[in-house]
Scaffold this active site. Structure first.
Site, PDB file in Angstrom:
ATOM      1  N   HIS A  60      -8.944  13.213  17.261  1.00  0.00           N
ATOM      2  CA  HIS A  60      -9.236  11.638  17.004  1.00  0.00           C
ATOM      3  C   HIS A  60      -8.606  11.056  18.111  1.00  0.00           C
ATOM      4  O   HIS A  60      -9.077  10.198  18.973  1.00  0.00           O
ATOM      5  CB  HIS A  60      -8.348  11.301  15.887  1.00  0.00           C
TER       6      HIS A  60
ATOM      7  N   HIS B 297      -8.368  -0.170  11.780  1.00  0.00           N
ATOM      8  CA  HIS B 297      -8.576   1.179  11.234  1.00  0.00           C
ATOM      9  C   HIS B 297      -9.583   0.774   9.719  1.00  0.00           C
ATOM     10  O   HIS B 297      -9.048  -0.112   9.120  1.00  0.00           O
ATOM     11  CB  HIS B 297      -7.346   2.024  10.575  1.00  0.00           C
TER      12      HIS B 297
ATOM     13  N   ARG C 239       0.736  -1.233  -0.035  1.00  0.00           N
ATOM     14  CA  ARG C 239       0.010   0.123  -0.070  1.00  0.00           C
ATOM     15  C   ARG C 239       0.756   1.215  -0.021  1.00  0.00           C
ATOM     16  O   ARG C 239       1.839   1.300   0.355  1.00  0.00           O
ATOM     17  CB  ARG C 239      -0.960  -0.083   1.136  1.00  0.00           C
TER      18      ARG C 239
ATOM     19  N   HIS D 144     -10.285   8.819  21.497  1.00  0.00           N
ATOM     20  CA  HIS D 144     -10.130   7.701  21.883  1.00  0.00           C
ATOM     21  C   HIS D 144     -10.214   7.566  23.328  1.00  0.00           C
ATOM     22  O   HIS D 144     -10.553   6.228  24.033  1.00  0.00           O
ATOM     23  CB  HIS D 144      -8.619   7.236  21.465  1.00  0.00           C
TER      24      HIS D 144
ATOM     25  N   GLU E 230     -11.872   3.139  16.186  1.00  0.00           N
ATOM     26  CA  GLU E 230     -11.031   3.916  15.366  1.00  0.00           C
ATOM     27  C   GLU E 230     -12.081   4.878  14.644  1.00  0.00           C
ATOM     28  O   GLU E 230     -11.908   6.145  14.278  1.00  0.00           O
ATOM     29  CB  GLU E 230     -10.310   3.375  14.349  1.00  0.00           C
TER      30      GLU E 230
ATOM     31  N   ARG F  65     -12.405   6.033   5.720  1.00  0.00           N
ATOM     32  CA  ARG F  65     -12.158   6.818   6.930  1.00  0.00           C
ATOM     33  C   ARG F  65     -12.754   8.217   6.597  1.00  0.00           C
ATOM     34  O   ARG F  65     -13.419   8.945   7.497  1.00  0.00           O
ATOM     35  CB  ARG F  65     -10.725   6.988   7.201  1.00  0.00           C
TER      36      ARG F  65
ATOM     37  N   ASP G  91     -12.610   8.875  14.664  1.00  0.00           N
ATOM     38  CA  ASP G  91     -12.501   9.822  13.342  1.00  0.00           C
ATOM     39  C   ASP G  91     -13.574  10.680  13.343  1.00  0.00           C
ATOM     40  O   ASP G  91     -13.563  11.746  12.872  1.00  0.00           O
ATOM     41  CB  ASP G  91     -12.509   8.819  12.067  1.00  0.00           C
TER      42      ASP G  91
END
Length: 741
Positions: free
Chosen positions: A575, A703, A94, A579, A638, A709, A642
């Site tokens: 973010h 994620h 990736r 959490h 996650e 996202r 976000d």
């Protein structure tokens, strides 16, 4: 006196004082109006032309695809240009903005690690020695597999790759001995995970955790079905083990029976399949309250013991074999945490099907899988095709990149110091503190607007939010040579012994962790190095961490517009704060202790709102991953972070504008700063995936893939649709907006 003798001034008509005053006022008023008109005309045409603004505008324009309707697919609108011009390197599965930043960071690390200095602290010399041993390919090739052969007897060797194993090792073999040595000396947990870490219920103390095996050769339970898309992965996995066994036997001068080796390899894979099927699925392990099973060590022997070839596994003996190496005695009455009672209950039946030879083959195989990369190319090649099939990457990273990352992992504070001195400006700290303050205050003020949370829980949530500690850039300790030298005083590397250096480092850091058992938790110690492109929240410490590495464009820059800072690092700050209040972090109080501080009513409503997000993301499917749907349960915390993070950052930015006024437009890009906020947010997640990695990311990553996202967060945030004038029928406008924070 004649007329001609009259002075000129006396011949002017005289104004009264009132008339003069009115004239003065009117004149001043007209002058002010003209000045304001000029200023307005000037400002309306003015743009920001600083270097930071022009660079930011250029980056944003190049990465976006303005031909796409932002209300239809904002990810493609924001990242279409980036996706078109960036090809995934052969070494990667990736490739995204994070990877580009990491690549640049590695170049900096290469420079500082290769730089020769006449006189420097011992810590830096050790880092450079480890690096030099790693890049010395000629010597690594000369050694071949000998470094591995020399140490294998220390863990009873590998039955597949040695003759007379039953005769030489079988009589003295004991599973506890092998697992313990792999743990404390070689940093490898197999079958049983044994960890010393902060006590979830007492964040000032350490405790022993027993857990299920957490890593496997193949990447998910689905892979072990060996059917459909997973058939090839199983095939090359067995081939990897077969090729390595053949190479070791050949290099040792031993005969090779192909049929026998293949049969043993098949047994190993079958055993691993049974082990992974005994593990609890990720969805089952999301509640830390449920995982926390505090019992005495002796209870493990009474309830969770199992046998291998009539040898009963003794948990107390196993623990002593580990902790004796750091001179710590652990009695039967020692309180420990059993994270996986269901797994240990199933393991008894799994292991009853296999012999000690099977177990020895498997546990050593798990060690060898990661160690072949520290050997010569012939050994690394046995692994490369397997990795290619698993991830899609077709070649190894360059040697210097692998080595720079290795040194950063093993001596992160020494490398962090070198990085900070080379590439980080302390001017960033103050601005980051201001951003964190703004976003924290927005979170706290938003609590008053949450109709689903009662006052008692709101008060506790505010206390926790205010108690969150922040770490920015790096620890001041690393700027002290004496501190660094002391931290690494027991580490000694040789430029000619790369494999041994790796083993030495494994043992050193594992022992450091084990030694914490009788120590109080040092809450002032940084848990991460400075040369890292990431950010973190620790529930047990209730702290947010932003290493120096991430404090750079596009996330952050002192000179770029605040809209971009709030949309970049501001969203990351939000973010990380959220959490602390997601489906996992909410179980810890302001002091980082696992504790019930929510009322039952607020808990129920939180779970209902969270279910909305989980269901929403589970409806996303991805063509690149064969149409697989996301797992909204695995990615829930996650996704909550976000969604909350983008909201907090945007609200904080709007408050900034209210205090300071609108920012000047950027050159060449006809977007408001509200729109630029969302554009920069999306562009930090620009990323391409190979199909193999797309599937892996859905099956394994906590994620959501980058595309989702962005889409998921913005579809749940009406302010985005308002900024881009999206119609209700647009794809980016959700019919059912989900919101927790």
């Amino acid at each position: 006196m004649t007329e001609t003798d009259t002075p000129k001034s006396a011949r002017k008509p005289r104004w009264t004082p009132l008339e003069m005053g009115l004239f003065t006022v009117v004149s001043l008023f007209l002058i002010i109006i003209v000045i304001l008109m000029v200023l307005f005309a000037t400002q309306s045409n003015e743009i920001c032309t600083t270097a930071d603004c022009t660079h930011s505008a250029s980056r944003l324009i190049q990465n976006m695809d303005a031909s796409v309707d932002p209300c239809d697919n904002f990810y493609q609108y924001a990242c279409g240009g980036w996706l078109k011009k960036n090809v995934i390197p052969e070494t990667s599965s990736r490739y995204g903005v994070y990877d580009i930043l990491n690549s640049n960071l590695e170049v900096i690390l290469k420079g500082v690690l290769e730089k020769k200095v006449d006189k420097e602290a011992a810590a830096f010399t050790k880092a450079k020695t480890l690096y030099n041993s790693c890049i010395n390919e000629k010597l690594i090739e000369q050694k071949g597999g000998r470094p591995l052969f020399d140490m294998l007897p220390d863990i009873f060797d590998w039955p597949i790759a040695v003759d007379n194993w039953e005769t030489v090792y079988g009589k003295t073999w004991r599973l506890e001995d092998v697992l313990a040595r792999l743990n404390w000396k070689y940093a490898t947990d197999v079958l049983v995970s044994f960890i010393v870490d902060n006590d979830d219920r007492d964040s000032t103390s350490h405790i022993i955790y027993f857990d299920q095996q957490t890593t496997f050769g193949l990447w998910s339970k689905d892979h072990y079905t060996c059917k459909g898309r997973y058939a090839k992965a199983c095939e090359v996995y067995e081939q990897f083990m077969f090729d390595l066994a053949k190479l070791i036997r050949t290099d040792r001068g031993l005969k090779f029976n192909e049929a026998e080796i293949k049969a043993e390899v098949k047994r190993v894979v079958d055993l691993e399949k049974d082990i992974i099927n005994a593990t609890d699925p990720p969805e089952f392990r999301r509640d830390p309250m449920f995982l926390y099973n505090r019992i005495e060590l002796g209870t493990l022997n009474r309830i969770f013991s199992f046998e291998i070839d009539s040898q009963r596994f003794n948990w107390s003996y196993f623990t002593a074999k580990i902790m004796d190496n750091v001179n710590i005695k652990v009695p039967e009455s020692e309180k420990i945490i059993n994270y996986s009672p269901r797994y240990y209950g199933k393991l008894k039946n799994v292991l009853a099907k296999y012999t000690k030879r099977d177990l020895q083959n498997y546990v050593v195989w798990r060690f060898l899988m990661k160690m072949v990369r520290a050997l010569s190319r012939a050994y690394r090649n046995t692994r490369n095709y397997f990795l290619q099939v698993q991830s899609g990457a077709t070649s190894e990273d360059t040697v210097w990149r692998r080595c720079a990352l290795l040194v950063n992992r093993n001596l992160d504070n020494a490398v962090g110091r070198l990085y900070v001195q080379e590439a980080f400006s302390d001017n960033s700290k103050q601005l980051m503190e201001e951003l964190i303050k703004d976003i924290r205050e927005v979170f706290i003020s938003n609590l008053n607007d949450l109709s689903w949370m009662d006052e008692k829980t709101k008060k506790a949530a505010e206390e926790k939010a205010r108690a969150i500690r922040q770490r920015i850039g790096y620890s001041e300790d690393i700027m002290n040579d004496e501190y660094l030298n002391n931290e690494y005083k027991d580490l000694n590397f040789s430029a000619e012994e790369y494999f041994k250096n790796i083993l030495h480092s494994m043992e050193h850091w594992t022992k450091k962790d084990l030694q914490k058992l009788r120590e109080k938790v040092n809450k002032n110690k940084w848990s991460i190095g400075a040369a890292v492109i990431n950010a973190f929240y620790s529930a047990n410490s209730n702290e947010i961490v932003f290493p120096a590495g991430i404090l750079q464009p596009p996330f952050f820059s002192k000179g770029q517009p605040k809209s971009l800072n709030y949309g970049g690092i501001g969203m990351v700050i939000g973010h990380e704060i959220v959490h602390g209040f997601d489906d996992i972090g909410r179980s810890y109080d302001k002091d980082g202790k696992l504790k019930v501080w929510w009322t039952p009513g607020s808990t129920k409503k939180f779970l209902d709102l969270s279910r909305c997000i989980a269901n929403q993301y589970s409806r996303f499917s991805w063509d690149l991953a064969d149409g697989l749907h996301l797992n909204g349960d695995i990615t829930l915390n996650e996704n909550i972070a976000d969604n909350g993070g983008i909201r907090l950052a945007y609200q904080a930015y709007k408050k900034f504008v209210k205090r300071n006024g609108e920012e000047l437009p950027l050159p060449g890009i006809d977007l408001s700063h509200d729109q630029l906020f969302f554009l920069n947010f999306a562009q930090i997640w620009c990323e391409s995936y190979r199909p193999e990695q797309a599937i892996n990311s859905i099956e394994m990553d906590v994620h959501s893939p980058m595309l989702f996202r962005v889409l998921g967060s913005l579809q749940n945030f009406p302010e985005f649709a308002k900024a881009f004038n999206c119609k209700k029928s647009s794809n980016m406008v959700s019919d059912n907006v989900c919101r927790v924070w």
